[in-house]
Design a protein around this motif. Sequence first.
Motif, short mmCIF file in Angstrom:
data_model
loop_
_atom_site.label_atom_id
_atom_site.label_comp_id
_atom_site.label_asym_id
_atom_site.label_seq_id
_atom_site.Cartn_x
_atom_site.Cartn_y
_atom_site.Cartn_z
N LYS A 1 0.83 -1.21 0.00
CA LYS A 1 0.00 0.00 0.00
C LYS A 1 0.86 1.26 0.00
CE LYS A 1 -0.55 0.19 5.05
NZ LYS A 1 -1.52 0.27 6.18
N GLU A 2 2.06 1.18 0.62
CA GLU A 2 2.96 2.33 0.63
C GLU A 2 3.55 2.55 -0.76
OE1 GLU A 2 3.05 4.29 3.07
OE2 GLU A 2 2.03 3.03 4.55
N VAL A 3 3.82 1.47 -1.46
CA VAL A 3 4.35 1.55 -2.84
C VAL A 3 3.30 2.21 -3.74
CG1 VAL A 3 5.25 0.25 -4.79
CG2 VAL A 3 5.71 -0.52 -2.44
N ILE A 4 2.07 1.77 -3.60
CA ILE A 4 0.98 2.32 -4.41
C ILE A 4 0.79 3.80 -4.13
CG2 ILE A 4 -1.52 2.26 -4.76
CD1 ILE A 4 -1.39 -0.76 -4.32
N LYS B 1 -1.23 -5.32 2.17
CA LYS B 1 -0.33 -5.37 3.32
C LYS B 1 0.90 -6.25 3.07
CE LYS B 1 -3.90 -4.54 6.82
NZ LYS B 1 -4.57 -5.07 8.05
N GLN B 2 0.88 -6.98 1.96
CA GLN B 2 2.03 -7.83 1.64
C GLN B 2 3.27 -6.96 1.41
OE1 GLN B 2 1.83 -9.75 -2.30
NE2 GLN B 2 0.10 -8.39 -2.74
N LEU B 3 4.43 -7.51 1.74
CA LEU B 3 5.67 -6.74 1.66
C LEU B 3 6.23 -6.73 0.25
CD1 LEU B 3 7.38 -7.83 5.00
CD2 LEU B 3 5.82 -5.91 4.58
N PHE B 4 6.80 -5.61 -0.12
CA PHE B 4 7.35 -5.43 -1.47
C PHE B 4 8.77 -4.89 -1.37
CE2 PHE B 4 8.36 -2.74 -5.09
CZ PHE B 4 8.01 -3.53 -6.19
N SER B 5 9.65 -5.44 -2.19
CA SER B 5 11.02 -4.93 -2.32
C SER B 5 11.28 -4.66 -3.80
CB SER B 5 12.06 -5.94 -1.80
OG SER B 5 11.93 -6.11 -0.41
N GLY B 6 11.72 -3.47 -4.09
CA GLY B 6 11.96 -3.10 -5.48
C GLY B 6 11.98 -1.59 -5.62
N SER B 7 11.84 -1.12 -6.85
CA SER B 7 11.89 0.32 -7.10
C SER B 7 11.16 0.66 -8.39
CB SER B 7 13.35 0.79 -7.21
OG SER B 7 13.99 0.17 -8.30
N PHE B 8 10.87 1.94 -8.56
CA PHE B 8 10.33 2.41 -9.84
C PHE B 8 10.87 3.81 -10.11
CE2 PHE B 8 7.01 3.88 -6.83
CZ PHE B 8 6.86 5.20 -7.22
N ALA B 9 11.07 4.11 -11.41
CA ALA B 9 11.57 5.42 -11.83
C ALA B 9 10.42 6.41 -11.94
CB ALA B 9 12.29 5.31 -13.16
N HIS B 10 10.75 7.70 -11.89
CA HIS B 10 9.74 8.74 -11.91
C HIS B 10 9.54 9.36 -13.28
CE1 HIS B 10 10.73 9.57 -7.37
NE2 HIS B 10 10.24 8.35 -7.59
N ASN B 11 10.21 8.85 -14.31
CA ASN B 11 10.17 9.52 -15.61
C ASN B 11 9.54 8.70 -16.73
OD1 ASN B 11 12.17 7.63 -15.82
ND2 ASN B 11 13.84 9.08 -16.21
N ASN B 12 8.97 7.54 -16.42
CA ASN B 12 8.33 6.73 -17.45
C ASN B 12 7.25 5.88 -16.80
OD1 ASN B 12 7.70 4.59 -19.35
ND2 ASN B 12 9.56 5.17 -20.47
N ASN C 1 -4.57 7.80 -10.07
CA ASN C 1 -5.32 7.06 -9.06
C ASN C 1 -5.15 5.57 -9.32
OD1 ASN C 1 -6.49 9.42 -7.84
ND2 ASN C 1 -7.88 9.53 -9.58
N ILE C 2 -4.91 4.80 -8.27
CA ILE C 2 -4.74 3.35 -8.41
C ILE C 2 -5.80 2.64 -7.57
CG2 ILE C 2 -3.24 1.39 -7.94
CD1 ILE C 2 -0.85 3.11 -8.55
#
Length: 298
Positions: A237-240, A259-270, A250-251
Motif C-alpha cells: 500500500k505504501e508503494v501504491i 499489506k504484503q511486503l514489497f522490495s523493489g523500485s520504480f523510476a519517476h520519468n516513465n 489514481n490506483i
Amino acid sequence: MMDREFLISKWLNNDLNDQELEAFKALEDYEDLMKLTHSLQAFKAEDYDTSKELERALSTIKDSKKQSSWLKPFMRVAAVIAVCFGLYYFTSNPDTNVSTAMAQKTTISLPDASSVTLNAKSSIVFNKKSWKHKRNVKLEGEAFFKVAKGETFNVITQSGTVTVYGTQFNVKQRKNYFEVICYEGLVGVIHNSQETKLKPGDSFLIIDGKLIAKEKESQPSPSWLNNESTFNSLPYKEVIAEFERQYNVNITTKNIDTKQLFSGSFAHNNLDVAIQSITLPLQVTYSKVNNTIILTRE
C-alpha cells in the motif's frame, strides 16, 4: 469624509497620500495621536506587547489625575494604536509556506543556508523573522534536509519531532507512516515523548503505530532525489501511495493484499516502465482507464 480608522491605519504604515494626509491632520484627535506615537518611538516589533503598552498608556493617564473631557477620546485613540501596532506585528511576521503538487519536487534555501528538498505532495512552514532564535520547520509529507551548523534545528511533524545540530537526513511523514533516516551527523527523533538517536545509516520507522526494524542504510542519500523510489520490505500500500504521488494518478486494486511486503523500485520519468516495475514481481496485471490504473490479481 474619509474613515478615521482607515486613515490611522495608513498613517501607521507611512502610506498616506497628500489628500489623505490633509484629512488625517484634520482629525479632532490629531494632536493626541502625535503625542501618543511620540511616546512609542522606542517600539521594536519583536519585543512589542500591545496589551502591556496599552495598559502602560492608560496607567499614565490615570496617574496624572487629569480626569478631563479629553480622557475618553484619548483612551479610544490608545486602543486604536495598540490594535494597529498588533496587526502590524503579526502581518509583518508571516510564516513562509512552500508546498509541492503531485509529480513535483522542489529545493529551497532556508535563512541560514540550510536547504530542503521537498518530495511530491509535501509542504513545509517556517518563519524567517524568528529564524535566528528558533530554527523550526513544520513538515507534512517527505523532505531531505541539509542543515547548516548553528542553534538547534527542529523538524516538527504530526508523528514526532526530529532534532539535529548540522547534518543530512530524510523525514517522511504520511498517513500511518513515519520514517527518519540519518545520512550524516547525529539525529534525535522524539516520538511518543521518547527520544531515539540516529547515527549515519540508522533509521527510525513507524508503520501503523508499530516500530519496524530496518537494515543499515548504505546509500549516501535518498533515491527519490535521483527520481527513483526504492522500497525494502515495505507494505504494498505504501508503494501504491508513492506511485500515485509521483505520477499524479489514481490506483485501485482487486483481489490484492496491500499489506504484503514489497522490495523493489520504480523510476519517476516513465509511467509504463514504472507500473511494470511494481506489478511484475507480484504477478499482478494492470489496465489504464483515463487517469486511473487498475491492479488485478486473477
